[in-house]
Motif scaffolding. Structure first.
Motif, PDB file in Angstrom:
ATOM      1  N   VAL A  38      -7.430  11.644   1.048  1.00  0.00           N
ATOM      2  CA  VAL A  38      -6.204  11.405   0.306  1.00  0.00           C
ATOM      3  C   VAL A  38      -5.581  12.745  -0.043  1.00  0.00           C
ATOM      4  CG1 VAL A  38      -5.185  10.376  -1.758  1.00  0.00           C
ATOM      5  CG2 VAL A  38      -7.148   9.273  -0.647  1.00  0.00           C
ATOM      6  N   THR A  39      -4.288  12.892   0.244  1.00  0.00           N
ATOM      7  CA  THR A  39      -3.582  14.146  -0.047  1.00  0.00           C
ATOM      8  C   THR A  39      -2.493  13.881  -1.076  1.00  0.00           C
ATOM      9  OG1 THR A  39      -1.888  13.863   1.656  1.00  0.00           O
ATOM     10  CG2 THR A  39      -3.998  14.846   2.339  1.00  0.00           C
ATOM     11  N   ALA A  40      -1.906  14.972  -1.571  1.00  0.00           N
ATOM     12  CA  ALA A  40      -0.852  14.857  -2.583  1.00  0.00           C
ATOM     13  C   ALA A  40       0.384  14.169  -2.040  1.00  0.00           C
ATOM     14  CB  ALA A  40      -0.498  16.232  -3.126  1.00  0.00           C
ATOM     15  N   GLU A  41       0.503  14.093  -0.701  1.00  0.00           N
ATOM     16  CA  GLU A  41       1.659  13.422  -0.092  1.00  0.00           C
ATOM     17  C   GLU A  41       1.502  11.898  -0.110  1.00  0.00           C
ATOM     18  OE1 GLU A  41       0.246  16.227   1.397  1.00  0.00           O
ATOM     19  OE2 GLU A  41       1.853  17.339   0.393  1.00  0.00           O
ATOM     20  N   ASP A  42       0.283  11.419  -0.254  1.00  0.00           N
ATOM     21  CA  ASP A  42       0.045   9.973  -0.338  1.00  0.00           C
ATOM     22  C   ASP A  42       0.497   9.479  -1.702  1.00  0.00           C
ATOM     23  OD1 ASP A  42      -1.266   9.598   2.237  1.00  0.00           O
ATOM     24  OD2 ASP A  42      -2.931  10.738   1.379  1.00  0.00           O
ATOM     25  N   LYS A  43       1.160   8.328  -1.717  1.00  0.00           N
ATOM     26  CA  LYS A  43       1.733   7.841  -2.965  1.00  0.00           C
ATOM     27  C   LYS A  43       1.330   6.384  -3.218  1.00  0.00           C
ATOM     28  CE  LYS A  43       5.768  10.864  -2.608  1.00  0.00           C
ATOM     29  NZ  LYS A  43       5.236  11.800  -3.618  1.00  0.00           N
ATOM     30  N   GLY A  44       1.366   6.002  -4.477  1.00  0.00           N
ATOM     31  CA  GLY A  44       1.071   4.634  -4.848  1.00  0.00           C
ATOM     32  C   GLY A  44       1.118   4.447  -6.352  1.00  0.00           C
ATOM     33  N   GLU A  45       1.205   3.193  -6.785  1.00  0.00           N
ATOM     34  CA  GLU A  45       1.200   2.847  -8.202  1.00  0.00           C
ATOM     35  C   GLU A  45      -0.019   1.979  -8.486  1.00  0.00           C
ATOM     36  OE1 GLU A  45       4.870   0.990  -9.157  1.00  0.00           O
ATOM     37  OE2 GLU A  45       6.091   2.758  -8.705  1.00  0.00           O
ATOM     38  N   ILE A  46      -0.743   2.345  -9.500  1.00  0.00           N
ATOM     39  CA  ILE A  46      -1.974   1.648  -9.873  1.00  0.00           C
ATOM     40  C   ILE A  46      -1.789   1.020 -11.249  1.00  0.00           C
ATOM     41  CG2 ILE A  46      -4.423   1.931 -10.422  1.00  0.00           C
ATOM     42  CD1 ILE A  46      -4.445   4.323  -8.463  1.00  0.00           C
ATOM     43  N   LYS A  47      -2.057  -0.288 -11.324  1.00  0.00           N
ATOM     44  CA  LYS A  47      -1.970  -0.991 -12.600  1.00  0.00           C
ATOM     45  C   LYS A  47      -3.386  -1.179 -13.144  1.00  0.00           C
ATOM     46  CE  LYS A  47       0.556  -4.730 -12.739  1.00  0.00           C
ATOM     47  NZ  LYS A  47       0.942  -6.171 -12.621  1.00  0.00           N
ATOM     48  N   LEU A  48      -3.596  -0.788 -14.405  1.00  0.00           N
ATOM     49  CA  LEU A  48      -4.919  -0.878 -15.015  1.00  0.00           C
ATOM     50  C   LEU A  48      -4.851  -1.722 -16.280  1.00  0.00           C
ATOM     51  CD1 LEU A  48      -7.467   2.016 -15.397  1.00  0.00           C
ATOM     52  CD2 LEU A  48      -7.033   0.484 -17.308  1.00  0.00           C
ATOM     53  N   TRP A  49      -5.759  -2.702 -16.389  1.00  0.00           N
ATOM     54  CA  TRP A  49      -5.881  -3.518 -17.604  1.00  0.00           C
ATOM     55  C   TRP A  49      -7.141  -3.098 -18.348  1.00  0.00           C
ATOM     56  CZ3 TRP A  49      -5.097  -9.105 -15.260  1.00  0.00           C
ATOM     57  CH2 TRP A  49      -3.743  -9.300 -14.965  1.00  0.00           C
ATOM     58  N   ILE A  50      -6.977  -2.829 -19.638  1.00  0.00           N
ATOM     59  CA  ILE A  50      -8.114  -2.439 -20.456  1.00  0.00           C
ATOM     60  C   ILE A  50      -7.873  -2.938 -21.882  1.00  0.00           C
ATOM     61  CG2 ILE A  50      -7.237  -0.201 -21.222  1.00  0.00           C
ATOM     62  CD1 ILE A  50     -10.791  -0.822 -19.857  1.00  0.00           C
ATOM     63  N   ALA A  51      -8.932  -3.066 -22.658  1.00  0.00           N
ATOM     64  CA  ALA A  51      -8.815  -3.569 -24.025  1.00  0.00           C
ATOM     65  C   ALA A  51      -7.867  -2.703 -24.861  1.00  0.00           C
ATOM     66  CB  ALA A  51     -10.186  -3.611 -24.689  1.00  0.00           C
ATOM     67  N   PRO A  70      -6.056  17.148  -7.859  1.00  0.00           N
ATOM     68  CA  PRO A  70      -4.628  17.273  -7.537  1.00  0.00           C
ATOM     69  C   PRO A  70      -4.242  16.576  -6.242  1.00  0.00           C
ATOM     70  CG  PRO A  70      -5.801  19.357  -7.186  1.00  0.00           C
ATOM     71  CD  PRO A  70      -6.738  18.457  -7.921  1.00  0.00           C
ATOM     72  N   ASN A  71      -5.210  16.314  -5.363  1.00  0.00           N
ATOM     73  CA  ASN A  71      -4.899  15.597  -4.119  1.00  0.00           C
ATOM     74  C   ASN A  71      -4.511  14.146  -4.380  1.00  0.00           C
ATOM     75  OD1 ASN A  71      -7.726  15.551  -4.854  1.00  0.00           O
ATOM     76  ND2 ASN A  71      -8.065  14.297  -3.026  1.00  0.00           N
ATOM     77  N   TYR A  72      -4.744  13.647  -5.604  1.00  0.00           N
ATOM     78  CA  TYR A  72      -4.352  12.274  -5.961  1.00  0.00           C
ATOM     79  C   TYR A  72      -3.016  12.252  -6.713  1.00  0.00           C
ATOM     80  CZ  TYR A  72      -9.276  11.037  -5.029  1.00  0.00           C
ATOM     81  OH  TYR A  72     -10.510  10.845  -4.449  1.00  0.00           O
ATOM     82  N   ALA A  73      -2.328  13.391  -6.764  1.00  0.00           N
ATOM     83  CA  ALA A  73      -1.146  13.534  -7.620  1.00  0.00           C
ATOM     84  C   ALA A  73      -0.016  12.574  -7.266  1.00  0.00           C
ATOM     85  CB  ALA A  73      -0.635  14.972  -7.561  1.00  0.00           C
ATOM     86  N   GLY A  74      -0.003  12.041  -6.040  1.00  0.00           N
ATOM     87  CA  GLY A  74       1.049  11.117  -5.643  1.00  0.00           C
ATOM     88  C   GLY A  74       0.887   9.726  -6.226  1.00  0.00           C
TER      89      GLY A  74
END
Length: 420
Positions: A38-51, A70-74
């Motif tokens: 995974v590089t910084a150019e890869d992008k996505g939105e992550i939804k997290l549910w927590i108490a 930093p490679n997950y920065a996208g």
């Protein structure tokens, strides 16, 4: 937290399972053996549910995660306050619209697997989970031989709170009762609850388990309450009920004139207020029936973190890595500091600050005698309450072993009918 440690923690997360869609049963054979970078150019939105009470803490830990990687920065993470009691039902109702990462109670795992709402942990992650966490938490995260979740806590169960100025020996139920009777104090336990009464039945060796098929339905059962072991357990409950010190209940805030009460970590603050300088905790005691001692057992509960199957394999890598990080030793200790959740990580459990907590120490010892609570039909809890209510009403005060066996046979037959 040191960046080097965080990066090392995540090094094994580059092997991930690739899923072609959501809403179908997770395929354990679909694990991709190739490392995905995974590089910084890869992008996505992550939804997290927590108490809700851990939202702020989780935000700060996620910041550390991205700072160290930093490679997950996208990728961006949005956090929504959804508790463990609601997350599984919400996920099953709408897998596609549900969270990518979510906390849930361990008794919901089978339903989530059946609904295709949870992805298996990569093999390297499964080995890490087994090595890092206590056996109960690892077992709770595993279904049908595959690990599907990352343990967050080992802190749901019950043990003994007591007044050490009254109770001289918390290891034996008979001694506790005698001390309470002598002092004119109460011993509180909720015997008309299927959750608490298993302390006796599991303690003598009885089983109450259900098998679940691929559709998430109960399809088999193993119930041995109608047995000599079951009779012994019920006799012990009857004997407890007969004591003048006994009070049916488990909420510390509702207790009056108590010297001992069986409850969980959620009541630790109230118990400290009630007992003051005499506040003490211990695992559940042994109980004696027909001249033999048995260790009280019961259900154990665990919070887990699950990852939803993804069509984007690189997003799945990041989700698995983030879930692993949020359940690591250092984050579990930090979470204990922030909100008091009891760690499942074995090293975290041995930290001085966790061991200094009397309630968590007592629970950790008690959990070694319990079984993880699985999926049970709603009708079971009503059935168990009815049996307990009959004992409290005195229906079995003069019952013979044959009378008790008959009642337990009816109870067992009804339990077994739920899976037919």
């Amino acid at each position: 937290m040191k960046k080097k440690l965080v990066a090392g923690l995540l090094a094994t997360a580059m092997v991930a399972s690739v899923f072609t869609g959501c809403g179908k049963k997770s395929d354990k054979k679909s694990e991709n053996k190739e490392s995905l970078e995974v590089t910084a150019e890869d992008k996505g939105e992550i939804k997290l549910w927590i108490a809700d009470n851990t939202v702020d803490f989780t935000k700060s830990e996620i910041d550390k995660f991205f700072e160290a990687n930093p490679n997950y920065a996208g990728f961006t993470v949005s956090i929504e306050p959804v508790g463990e009691g609601d997350a599984a039902t919400n996920m099953i109702t709408d897998v596609q619209g549900g969270a990518d990462i979510y906390g849930f109670a361990q008794d919901q795992l089978a339903r989530l697997v059946s609904a295709g709402a949870i992805a298996p942990v990569p093999k390297s992650g499964q080995e890490w989970i087994e090595q890092q966490n206590d056996a109960g938490a690892y077992g709770a995260a595993t279904f049908d031989g595959t690990t599907y979740a990352y343990p967050l806590t080992s802190d749901n169960g019950y043990f003994l709170y007591y007044d050490k100025s009254v109770v001289t020996d918390p290891s034996k139920l008979e001694s506790i009762i005698a001390d309470c009777e002598k002092a004119g104090k109460g011993f509180y336990m909720e015997i008309n609850s299927g959750w608490y009464s298993t302390a006796f039945f599991f303690g003598t060796g009885c089983k109450l388990e259900y098998g679940i098929n691929s559709d998430g339905k109960l399809d088999s059962s193993t119930v041995t309450y109608a047995s000599e072991d079951g009779v012994k357990a019920m006799k012990a409950i009857i004997n407890l009920h007969k004591s003048k010190a006994f009070v049916n209940g488990s909420v510390v805030g509702n207790a009056a004139n108590a010297a001992a009460i069986v409850s969980g970590t959620w009541d630790s603050g109230a118990a400290q207020d009630m007992f003051g300088a005499n506040y003490a905790c211990a695992k559940l005691p042994t109980f004696n029936v027909d001249g033999k001692d048995y260790q009280m057992s019961g259900f154990g509960g665990f919070k887990l973190l699950g990852v939803k199957p993804q069509t984007d394999s690189k997003k799945l890598v990041v989700c698995q890595a983030l879930a692993k990080f949020l359940t690591s030793e250092e984050v579990q200790i930090a979470r204990f500091d922030a909100v008091g959740w009891g760690p499942s990580n074995k090293a975290a459990q041995q930290s001085d600050k966790v061991k200094a907590d009397p309630a968590l120490t007592a629970l950790a010892e008690q959990l070694s005698y319990t079984i993880p609570q699985g999926q049970y039909p709603n009708e079971f809890w009503d059935l168990a309450k009815g049996l307990g209510d009959s004992i409290i009403s005195g229906d079995f005060d003069n019952a013979s072993d044959d009378d008790i066996m008959k009642a337990l046979t009816d109870f067992q037959n009804t339990c077994e009918s739920y899976a037919k």
